[in-house]
Scaffold this active site. Structure first.
Site, PDB file in Angstrom:
ATOM      1  N   GLY A   1      24.698   0.153  80.172  1.00 55.69           N
ATOM      2  CA  GLY A   1      25.281   1.083  81.129  1.00 55.69           C
ATOM      3  C   GLY A   1      25.095   0.584  82.548  1.00 55.69           C
ATOM      4  O   GLY A   1      24.661  -0.542  82.776  1.00 55.69           O
TER       5      GLY A   1
ATOM      6  N   ASP B   1      16.774  -7.590  73.409  1.00 56.49           N
ATOM      7  CA  ASP B   1      17.639  -8.154  74.434  1.00 56.49           C
ATOM      8  C   ASP B   1      16.823  -8.769  75.562  1.00 56.49           C
ATOM      9  O   ASP B   1      17.051  -8.495  76.737  1.00 56.49           O
ATOM     10  CB  ASP B   1      18.591  -7.062  74.961  1.00 56.49           C
ATOM     11  CG  ASP B   1      19.850  -7.664  75.593  1.00 56.49           C
ATOM     12  OD1 ASP B   1      20.063  -8.886  75.449  1.00 56.49           O
ATOM     13  OD2 ASP B   1      20.602  -6.909  76.226  1.00 56.49           O
TER      14      ASP B   1
ATOM     15  N   VAL C   1      23.471   0.906  86.404  1.00 54.33           N
ATOM     16  CA  VAL C   1      22.235   1.357  87.037  1.00 54.33           C
ATOM     17  C   VAL C   1      22.506   1.696  88.501  1.00 54.33           C
ATOM     18  O   VAL C   1      23.150   0.923  89.211  1.00 54.33           O
ATOM     19  CB  VAL C   1      21.149   0.270  86.950  1.00 54.33           C
ATOM     20  CG1 VAL C   1      19.832   0.802  87.467  1.00 54.33           C
ATOM     21  CG2 VAL C   1      21.006  -0.232  85.536  1.00 54.33           C
TER      22      VAL C   1
END
Ligand code: NAG
Ligand code: NAG
Ligand code: NAG
Ligand code: NAG
Ligand code: NAG
Ligand code: NAG
Ligand code: NAG
Ligand code: NAG
Ligand code: NAG
Ligand code: NAG
Length: 809
Positions: free
Chosen positions: A530, A643, A532
């Site tokens: 998403g 990740d 930030v």
């Protein structure tokens, strides 16, 4: 000190308004309770006997005490009930009463907490005007008296018998038994520090040397204090600060003054006077005391000395005061005699492998000494050599240099005292640098520091404590943030599962976050999960910068897991992890609120204009690995990051690395095909098992870490488009393996002099990286093992040659 006085005031004020009953005599079975403010008063009202609440509102504990009841604002306690020389404490609801057996203190259940028993039947009790509480038998003879069980104070007409002793209390306002004792031994009056909990007496100091003939210590009714000997002589305490009546202007007048003699919390036996006519409100005045200079008198191989550990004693205004070393602070802020602790960690093995010059500096001082804390004496030696030795010796806390001798001192420092200032006494205190770990990155050294490293000059900072203040400021800010968040922000009533409540996470309303981010206007970056945004949380008197991550829409079945996952993340706390402050889970909105990291991502720094230096990079790698150890091995349930890449490692203002976005990948990736994942741009970091039909374990993070370790070592991205002819370098993992096998690791860090001069580590770390990116997850080391290898505690074996075949497709 102001705080202490205030507390005293609070306690005394409570009492002054409530004491109501006045009895000269106390009959049997007329109890006192903690929840009323009644007390038994002496006929004149000068003294009271009853419960006093301890200065502690939370626990509501009480003690049984005798105090001066006529001095406004200062109801000085002169006696308290002790059992086995420890303060007897009573919970609320306790009862004190006189029975035929004596005086008893019972808790609400009726169990005895403390008793004053007598062999004779007791018929009544009385609080006398002398301050003595007595129990009387049927023919009014004393069968028990508080004067025979003194605590830390003697009053006029009270004497200390050969078997008796005074034990100080802990602080002026804490009546727990303290560290000093005044007692008779071998016919002399002695003073000793005590070793708790056994109350062993350390080396003693004679307060009154009566050549072994003492029979008692008498505080006579005219206010004088002396030892009476077996053959009727009177011997005064010896010392310049104990002025006797005959030899000077001391004016003893019990008609005009109250007197008391107390073994103070500092160990000083002091006679005080207080005018009976209190219009002046001047409080207790010190008349005289012994010993003259307790700071230098108390000295032993065992125990902390007159002050607590890591502090030094100084006589100021006729009182000993205990001061912490620079960079140290009181263990218990309400007890100046309780010792100090460093504001930073100072221990062997606690540090990353960075040169001590980068971690510590030596602060120069001069006034004090710790005569018993030496572990090395080096002679002949120069001042420079001395402070260098201390800086480089992890055991050394303080070095003292005089003439040609160097004393190295270790913690805890004991017997601290002020010494005569002279030109040949130098004190150096080892203090942690403010910019935790790697000041080398940030070339601005504090004023007075010598930044020239080549000629071995050292960063000695004079008087600068800014460092620890900054670090502490941040700590405080974090705490303040947590505390202040609550009232002002609109906190949504959490409908959360119990597991979420166990964490410190705040549940924010969407509106509150929208407002905090100025309508999601300032974008900080876009991640896989998403976007930030930067934001600010305003609290009453501070504001805090935050990073708010607005997550992409979750797949239906993932919604449930959101909170489960959050509760795992919310419980994490490690210096190398970004802190999650709170979240929003309202309607379709899923937002996460993190602490804001001012210095961007590792990717920005690593692949930016100027390469960070080698030591900084070493610190980065260690920090990240430690954060991963925490996620994999130290959480309730292991958290797989999935990740790991430089874009997900944030850097704080002290150049600490902080792993972000952990625990989310699992949540967010699963509804996407694995092919998609690869396409999303993390190519190069993804372990081969993602592409195969095998279980994904924590080892995928080890793989990604290996790739990233190579990037950190080489300061380049894992995959780059290379010039024609340089194609062999395009994939970092392959190139590194080739270079390693062909014995030309220099090529990997070309022109990086610092790295080249640390060749041993360079070679080892490349081997570690190669192990981490092994095709077979089971062959990869655990991240815990990786840390041990990075730190040099574990040998690194040579990776098998098959690695040269390694390739990321
Ligand atoms: C007094 O000091 C002791 C030991 O430090 C501590 O446990 C106790 O809570 C203190 N009491 C009060 C009333 O502060
Ligand atoms: C303790 O309680 C009393 C009475 O409830 C209150 O007045 C006082 O402020 C409290 N003291 C502290 C230090 O909280
Ligand atoms: C009270 O104590 C005194 C001294 O111990 C003793 O002489 C006397 O007999 C006692 N009186 C009673 C009634 O026990
Ligand atoms: C002083 O103590 C003695 C016994 O030790 C006692 O008889 C006398 O009454 C006391 N004097 C005062 C004034 O309390
Ligand atoms: C103590 O007693 C001994 C023997 O009884 C005597 O010789 C000595 O002088 C006495 N000392 C003092 C200070 O009274
Ligand atoms: C108390 O001691 C002083 C000095 O030793 C002496 O002058 C005085 O008479 C004593 N008072 C009594 C009541 O014994
Ligand atoms: C002690 O001092 C008081 C007042 O100065 C005086 O009246 C008294 O006589 C003195 N006692 C001795 C023993 O000197
Ligand atoms: C107390 O002292 C003040 C002034 O010093 C005086 O005016 C007052 O009369 C004294 N009170 C008593 C009870 O002695
Ligand atoms: C750290 O040390 C400094 C200097 O001695 C002191 O002023 C400060 O209060 C200490 N901070 C903490 C949190 O202990
Ligand atoms: C925003 C911010 O604080 N940036 C800092 C990052 O670190 C460098 C080097 O220490 C500073 O110069 C920047 O001010």
């Amino acid at each position: 000190m102001a705080a202490l006085n205030l507390n005293l005031l609070i306690v005394t004020l409570i009492y002054i308004h409530h004491v109501s009953l006045a009895f000269a005599k106390v009959t049997l079975n007329s109890p006192l309770f903690t929840d009323t403010d009644d007390a038994w008063l002496s006929p004149s009202g000068e003294f009271a006997f009853g419960f006093r609440q301890l200065n502690d509102n939370d626990t509501k504990l009480f003690m049984v005490a005798i105090w001066y009841n006529m001095i406004p604002d200062d109801q000085t306690v002169v006696w308290s009930a002790r059992k086995d020389n420890k303060l007897a404490t009573a919970p609320a609801g306790s009862k004190l009463q006189i029975t035929q057996e004596g005086l008893s203190l019972t808790n609400p259940k009726g169990d005895f907490i403390w008793t004053a028993s007598s062999k004779d039947f007791v018929s009544e009790g009385a609080m006398l005007d002398s301050g003595n509480f007595v129990l009387l038998n049927g023919s009014s003879a004393n069968v028990w008296q508080s004067f025979e069980h003194p605590t830390d104070t003697l009053l006029p007409n009270q004497s200390l018998q050969l078997g008796g002793m005074l034990t100080s209390r802990l602080t002026d306002t804490n009546y727990t038994t303290g560290r000093f004792q005044l007692y008779f031994d071998g016919g002399n009056l002695l003073l000793s520090p005590l070793a708790w909990p056994s109350q062993l007496r350390y080396k003693s100091y004679p307060v009154i040397d009566a050549s072994g003939n003492a029979s008692r210590l008498l505080f006579n009714i005219s206010g004088d204090i002396y030892v009476e000997t077996t053959n009727g002589n009177r011997i005064q305490p010896q010392g310049q600060k104990w002025v006797s009546n005959s030899s000077s202007s001391l004016d003893l007048n019990p008609e005009m003054n109250f007197y008391r003699a107390t073994l103070d919390p500092s160990g000083v036996f002091t006679q005080y006077a207080h005018p009976r006519n209190n219009t002046a409100r001047q409080g207790w005045i010190i008349m005289r005391y012994v010993p003259d200079d307790i700071c230098n008198i108390i000295f032993d191989r065992f125990g902390s000395g007159s002050c607590g550990y890591n502090s030094y004693c100084d006589m100021e205004n006729e009182r000993p005061t205990c001061n912490c070393l620079d960079g140290y602070s009181l263990v218990d802020p309400s007890n100046q005699f309780g010792g100090c602790q460093p504001n930073f960690t100072l221990a062997c093995g606690a540090d990353v492998q960075a040169p001590p010059e980068q971690l510590y500096h030596m602060l120069q001082s001069s006034r004090y000494n710790f005569p018993e804390a030496d572990y090395e004496k080096i002679q002949p030696y120069t001042q420079q050599e001395c402070l260098q030795s201390c800086l480089h010796n992890c055991m050394c806390a303080v070095a003292i240099f005089g003439l040609d001798t160097c004393w190295m001192k270790r913690l805890p420092l004991s017997n601290g005292r002020v010494t005569d200032v002279n030109d040949h006494h130098f004190v150096y205190i080892k203090i942690r640098n403010s910019r935790d770990f790697y000041p080398g990155v940030n070339e601005e050294l504090p004023p007075g520091a010598d930044s020239n490293k080549e000629d071995g000059a050292k960063p000695i900072l004079m008087g600068s404590l800014i460092g620890s203040l900054v670090v502490n400021g941040i700590l405080l800010a974090t705490v303040a943030l947590l505390v202040l968040l609550k009232p002002k922000l609109k906190v949504v009533v959490p409908v959360a599962a119990a597991s979420l409540l166990e964490t410190n996470l705040h549940s924010f309303s969407y509106e509150a976050l929208k407002e905090a981010t100025w309508g999601f206007s300032e974008e900080l970056g876009r991640g896989s999960c998403g976007i930030v945004y930067k934001g600010k949380l305003e609290a009453e008197d501070s504001c805090n910068v935050i990073a708010v991550k607005r997550l992409d829409r979750l797949a239906q079945e993932r919604e449930k897991e959101f909170r489960t996952e959050l509760s795992a993340i919310g419980k994490t706390s490690h210096k190398n992890l970004v802190r999650l402050i709170g979240f929003c889970d309202q309607g379709i909105n899923r937002l996460l609120v993190y602490e804001f990291m001012s210095n961007g991502t590792l990717a920005d720094i690593l692949f930016g204009h100027s390469k960070p230096n080698w030591n900084t990079r070493v610190g980065f790698a260690l920090g990240i690995a430690r954060g991963l150890v925490y996620l994999h091995e130290e959480c309730d349930t292991p958290i797989i990051h999935c990740d790991i890449k430089p874009q997900n490692i944030l850097i704080d203002e002290h150049f600490n690395t902080k792993i972000s976005d952990f625990g989310l990948a699992k949540l967010l990736l699963s509804d996407q095909s694995r092919t998609n994942t690869m396409i999303r741009g993390t190519r190069g970091y993804v372990a081969p098992e993602w592409f195969k039909n095998v279980a994904v374990t924590v080892k995928v993070d080890v793989y990604s870490f290996g790739i990233m370790l190579l990037e950190i070592i080489c300061c380049r991205r894992s995959v780059v488009m290379e010039e024609p002819g340089e194609e062999e370098k395009a994939v970092l993992a392959d190139w590194a393996c080739d270079c390693y096998m062909e014995g030309r690791i220099d090529a990997l860090v070309e022109n990086d002099e610092e790295a080249l001069s640390d060749k041993e580590r360079l070679r080892k770390w490349i081997k570690i990286a190669i192990w981490c990116i092994h095709e077979n997850p089971e062959m990869r080391p655990t991240i815990g093992m990786v840390v041990q290898m990075l730190e040099g505690f574990v040998q690194v074996s040579n990776p098998p040659p098959t690695f040269t075949m390694h390739s990321v497709s």
